[in-house]
Design a protein around this motif. Sequence first.
Motif, mmCIF file in Angstrom:
data_model
loop_
_atom_site.group_PDB
_atom_site.id
_atom_site.type_symbol
_atom_site.label_atom_id
_atom_site.label_comp_id
_atom_site.label_asym_id
_atom_site.label_seq_id
_atom_site.Cartn_x
_atom_site.Cartn_y
_atom_site.Cartn_z
ATOM 1 N N MET A 146 0.809 -1.217 0.000
ATOM 2 C CA MET A 146 0.000 0.000 0.000
ATOM 3 C C MET A 146 0.847 1.274 0.000
ATOM 4 O O MET A 146 0.327 2.364 -0.199
ATOM 5 C CB MET A 146 -0.934 -0.001 1.223
ATOM 6 N N GLY A 147 2.147 1.140 0.234
ATOM 7 C CA GLY A 147 3.035 2.295 0.223
ATOM 8 C C GLY A 147 2.864 3.230 1.402
ATOM 9 O O GLY A 147 3.188 4.412 1.318
ATOM 10 N N LYS A 148 2.387 2.739 2.529
ATOM 11 C CA LYS A 148 2.172 3.556 3.731
ATOM 12 C C LYS A 148 3.398 3.475 4.633
ATOM 13 O O LYS A 148 3.962 2.408 4.827
ATOM 14 C CB LYS A 148 0.944 3.074 4.522
ATOM 15 N N LYS A 149 3.777 4.611 5.189
ATOM 16 C CA LYS A 149 4.873 4.622 6.151
ATOM 17 C C LYS A 149 4.265 4.486 7.545
ATOM 18 O O LYS A 149 3.428 5.290 7.942
ATOM 19 C CB LYS A 149 5.669 5.914 6.045
ATOM 20 N N CYS A 150 4.701 3.440 8.254
ATOM 21 C CA CYS A 150 4.164 3.214 9.594
ATOM 22 C C CYS A 150 5.154 2.383 10.393
ATOM 23 O O CYS A 150 6.064 1.781 9.839
ATOM 24 C CB CYS A 150 2.811 2.516 9.521
#
Length: 184
Positions: A146-150
């Motif tokens: 999803m390309g989310k930074k977390c």
Amino acid sequence: MKCEKQEEQKRIDSRCNNILAKIIPENRIVKLTVSAMYVALTVVLSTLSIPVGVMRCYPVQHFINVLSAITLGPEYSILIAFVTSLIRNILGTGTLLAFPGSMVGALCCGMVFKYTQKYYLTYLAEIIGTGIVGGLIAFPVAAFVMGKKCAVYAFILPFLVSTIGGTIIAAILIGVLRKIKFTI
């Protein structure tokens, strides 16, 4: 004459039933039908949420995970979690994070119930499977797909809140059904 027709009809019915039983076992038809009902119920009720502090608990998937693991077994439980997640993603009411959380929880509680037949261990397996293991597996899905930074642990708390809520609801319902001697 009437008696002969009835006897002939019984023989035809018996042959048809024997052929159908060999092709499609009744148990599989029942399990697929119940699975479809669980999927439909989960998809329809998936927007139901309960406020828990600053978070929202979405308990329906986890409730169905436990219920399907106990009534249908691990294979059907995983299938129900997958199909529900897929439909919710197609409809735009879910995210890709639904797959690791729901499917891991379904696998864990399904396998635990299959091998132990202990309800409390099944509830615990759903919470650990979805809340902790599913929460950890959700990180690579979020980061790389999803390309989310977390953070690695970002999904554990929200997954735990929802799975604990759903598991409590399932435990209450199963407890009531067992108390009234309803066979599940």
